[in-house]
Write a protein that holds these residues in place. Structure first.
Motif, PDB file in Angstrom:
ATOM      1  N   THR A   1     -40.380  11.381 -13.084  1.00 54.69           N
ATOM      2  CA  THR A   1     -39.640  11.416 -11.826  1.00 54.69           C
ATOM      3  C   THR A   1     -39.051  12.810 -11.627  1.00 54.69           C
ATOM      4  N   THR A   2     -38.630  13.091 -10.411  1.00 50.45           N
ATOM      5  CA  THR A   2     -38.009  14.373 -10.106  1.00 50.45           C
ATOM      6  C   THR A   2     -36.502  14.206 -10.086  1.00 50.45           C
ATOM      7  N   ALA A   3     -35.813  15.097 -10.771  1.00 47.19           N
ATOM      8  CA  ALA A   3     -34.355  15.059 -10.858  1.00 47.19           C
ATOM      9  C   ALA A   3     -33.811  16.407 -10.420  1.00 47.19           C
ATOM     10  N   GLN A   4     -32.500  16.462 -10.168  1.00 46.03           N
ATOM     11  CA  GLN A   4     -31.880  17.690  -9.686  1.00 46.03           C
ATOM     12  C   GLN A   4     -30.600  17.998 -10.461  1.00 46.03           C
ATOM     13  N   TYR A   5     -30.253  19.281 -10.484  1.00 51.00           N
ATOM     14  CA  TYR A   5     -29.070  19.743 -11.212  1.00 51.00           C
ATOM     15  C   TYR A   5     -28.654  21.091 -10.655  1.00 51.00           C
ATOM     16  N   SER A   6     -27.436  21.517 -11.008  1.00 46.37           N
ATOM     17  CA  SER A   6     -26.914  22.823 -10.621  1.00 46.37           C
ATOM     18  C   SER A   6     -26.854  23.705 -11.870  1.00 46.37           C
ATOM     19  N   PRO A   7     -27.641  24.775 -11.947  1.00 44.56           N
ATOM     20  CA  PRO A   7     -27.621  25.620 -13.152  1.00 44.56           C
ATOM     21  C   PRO A   7     -26.229  26.149 -13.502  1.00 44.56           C
ATOM     22  N   THR A   8     -25.494  26.664 -12.529  1.00 40.11           N
ATOM     23  CA  THR A   8     -24.183  27.238 -12.831  1.00 40.11           C
ATOM     24  C   THR A   8     -23.229  26.169 -13.350  1.00 40.11           C
ATOM     25  N   CYS A   9     -23.220  25.003 -12.743  1.00 39.41           N
ATOM     26  CA  CYS A   9     -22.293  23.944 -13.133  1.00 39.41           C
ATOM     27  C   CYS A   9     -22.690  23.251 -14.431  1.00 39.41           C
ATOM     28  N   GLN A  10     -23.983  23.187 -14.724  1.00 40.54           N
ATOM     29  CA  GLN A  10     -24.430  22.272 -15.770  1.00 40.54           C
ATOM     30  C   GLN A  10     -25.171  22.903 -16.942  1.00 40.54           C
ATOM     31  N   THR A  11     -25.814  24.022 -16.744  1.00 43.10           N
ATOM     32  CA  THR A  11     -26.632  24.569 -17.840  1.00 43.10           C
ATOM     33  C   THR A  11     -26.272  26.007 -18.177  1.00 43.10           C
ATOM     34  N   GLY A  12     -25.055  26.432 -17.823  1.00 41.29           N
ATOM     35  CA  GLY A  12     -24.649  27.803 -18.120  1.00 41.29           C
ATOM     36  C   GLY A  12     -25.501  28.835 -17.415  1.00 41.29           C
ATOM     37  N   GLY A  13     -26.077  28.475 -16.257  1.00 42.27           N
ATOM     38  CA  GLY A  13     -26.904  29.392 -15.483  1.00 42.27           C
ATOM     39  C   GLY A  13     -28.373  29.337 -15.829  1.00 42.27           C
ATOM     40  N   GLU A  14     -28.723  28.638 -16.891  1.00 45.09           N
ATOM     41  CA  GLU A  14     -30.137  28.561 -17.297  1.00 45.09           C
ATOM     42  C   GLU A  14     -30.912  27.675 -16.323  1.00 45.09           C
ATOM     43  N   VAL A  15     -32.067  28.180 -15.882  1.00 47.24           N
ATOM     44  CA  VAL A  15     -32.946  27.384 -15.029  1.00 47.24           C
ATOM     45  C   VAL A  15     -33.924  26.635 -15.932  1.00 47.24           C
ATOM     46  N   LEU A  16     -33.886  25.320 -15.850  1.00 43.34           N
ATOM     47  CA  LEU A  16     -34.724  24.494 -16.708  1.00 43.34           C
ATOM     48  C   LEU A  16     -36.187  24.607 -16.278  1.00 43.34           C
ATOM     49  N   PRO A  17     -37.125  24.472 -17.223  1.00 35.62           N
ATOM     50  CA  PRO A  17     -38.527  24.393 -16.832  1.00 35.62           C
ATOM     51  C   PRO A  17     -38.724  23.238 -15.857  1.00 35.62           C
ATOM     52  N   LEU A  18     -39.625  23.410 -14.901  1.00 35.77           N
ATOM     53  CA  LEU A  18     -39.847  22.369 -13.907  1.00 35.77           C
ATOM     54  C   LEU A  18     -40.223  21.047 -14.573  1.00 35.77           C
ATOM     55  N   ARG A  19     -41.041  21.136 -15.608  1.00 33.63           N
ATOM     56  CA  ARG A  19     -41.477  19.920 -16.291  1.00 33.63           C
ATOM     57  C   ARG A  19     -40.735  19.803 -17.627  1.00 33.63           C
ATOM     58  N   ASP A  20     -40.266  18.587 -17.905  1.00 38.06           N
ATOM     59  CA  ASP A  20     -39.491  18.345 -19.139  1.00 38.06           C
ATOM     60  C   ASP A  20     -40.016  17.074 -19.786  1.00 38.06           C
ATOM     61  N   GLY A  21     -40.017  17.057 -21.095  1.00 35.33           N
ATOM     62  CA  GLY A  21     -40.557  15.900 -21.805  1.00 35.33           C
ATOM     63  C   GLY A  21     -39.693  14.668 -21.747  1.00 35.33           C
ATOM     64  N   GLY A  22     -38.392  14.803 -21.455  1.00 34.41           N
ATOM     65  CA  GLY A  22     -37.504  13.665 -21.368  1.00 34.41           C
ATOM     66  C   GLY A  22     -37.187  13.026 -22.703  1.00 34.41           C
ATOM     67  N   ASP A  23     -37.295  13.789 -23.811  1.00 28.82           N
ATOM     68  CA  ASP A  23     -37.024  13.214 -25.148  1.00 28.82           C
ATOM     69  C   ASP A  23     -35.550  12.998 -25.363  1.00 28.82           C
TER      70      ASP A  23
END
Length: 310
Positions: free
Chosen positions: A288-310
């Motif tokens: 599925t497609t999910a959304q997030y804010s890099p600054t608020c949630q990942t310290g500015g890191e942009v996650l890879p578009l595809r994630d394994g979901g482990d």
């Protein structure tokens, strides 16, 4: 996918209208929705509705004779009033999975207007009652995800039996939350959506909870520090309960559109984060497609578009 706030509002509207009414007829247009073949929906004809409840994301129509009609709306299922109460136009809210959200914050925009060119989703079963009310169960997906069980106990339905504690329950507490997360090496978004651990949350509300808590969707539960756990617990309870309160009283034809309008980050890729102004990003999680804010949630890191979901 319908989640607990919308299913709770659905249960309340259906219960208010049908409690005390007798089940008059079942028209099943898709045989695959009947999961208890020995007890079809027609076996309830003549029985009186006692109440309507919710278990996680499932609807439970309880009858006075002790029987229960449990409905799993699956990924694309919903309900609408048919017959004389059928809506004049298409319910645009029927159409989405990738644009749903809520939270302890205010709605981001008004509901999307219906597209008159889009046909309404098909009704796979129609339930008629003695006052002429008809409740249609629909499925907008390319495969049948809607399911109905006639049982003596809702826990005879596997999806109900496996449910974990529900954050909407006033008794839900930090111990319930800590049991779900523990020191597991599993991404927190996956834990939030794991019905055996936490009942009622899906793709949309998990995005909203994680944004409200300022927690990355891909961090493992074991890696959360005490402050992150505190924020995530508070957001889990607040987002779910406030969404239920916000949906209460909205007619079922408008519930999904109201959910879409309330989303802060889910389904809003490309928009500005309402907290920090950064661009909301997509990533693919467990198909599925999910959304997030890099600054608020990942310290500015942009996650890879595809994630394994482990």
């Amino acid at each position: 996918m319908p989640e607990s706030p919308e299913v709770q509002a659905l249960a309340e509207e259906v219960g208010a209208r049908l409690a005390g009414r007798s089940f008059a007829d079942a028209d099943v247009l898709e045989f695959r929705v009947q999961k208890t073949r020995a007890r079809p929906l027609s076996s309830l004809v003549g029985e009186r509705v006692d109440r309507v409840e919710r278990h996680g994301k499932l609807l439970d129509v309880a009858f006075a004779n002790g029987a229960h009609l449990v409905v799993s709306l699956g990924r694309h299922g919903w309900a609408r009033w048919g017959g004389a109460d059928a809506p004049e136009s298409t319910d645009a809210s029927e159409k989405t999975d990738a644009s749903e959200t809520t939270g302890a914050l205010e709605p981001a925009s008004a509901p999307t207007a219906p597209d008159p060119a889009e046909p309404p989703p098909p009704a796979l079963a129609a339930l008629t009652f003695d006052d002429g009310s008809t409740l249609e169960l629909t499925d907008a997906g390319g495969w049948v995800s809607l399911g109905c069980w006639v049982v003596d106990d809702p826990h005879d339905v596997p999806a109900v039996a496996k449910l974990g504690p529900d954050p909407a329950d006033p008794a839900y507490d930090r111990d319930d939350f800590d049991r779900a997360f523990g020191t597991r090496r599993k991404q927190v978004k996956a834990v939030l959506q794991e019905q055996e651990s936490i009942a009622g949350i899906g793709n949309a509300y998990s995005d909203e909870i994680l944004h409200a808590a300022r927690v990355s969707p891909v961090v493992h539960a074991a890696a959360l520090d005490d402050d992150e756990r505190d924020r995530l617990f508070a957001a889990t309870v607040e987002v779910v309960r406030e969404a239920i309160a916000a949906r209460r009283g909205i007619r079922i034809a408008d519930l999904k559109a109201a959910k879409v309008a309330a989303m802060r980050v889910h389904g809003r890729a490309g928009d500005a984060c309402p907290r920090c102004g950064d661009e909301i990003r997509d990533f693919t999680f467990a198909s599925t497609t999910a959304q997030y804010s890099p600054t608020c949630q990942t310290g500015g890191e942009v996650l890879p578009l595809r994630d394994g979901g482990d």
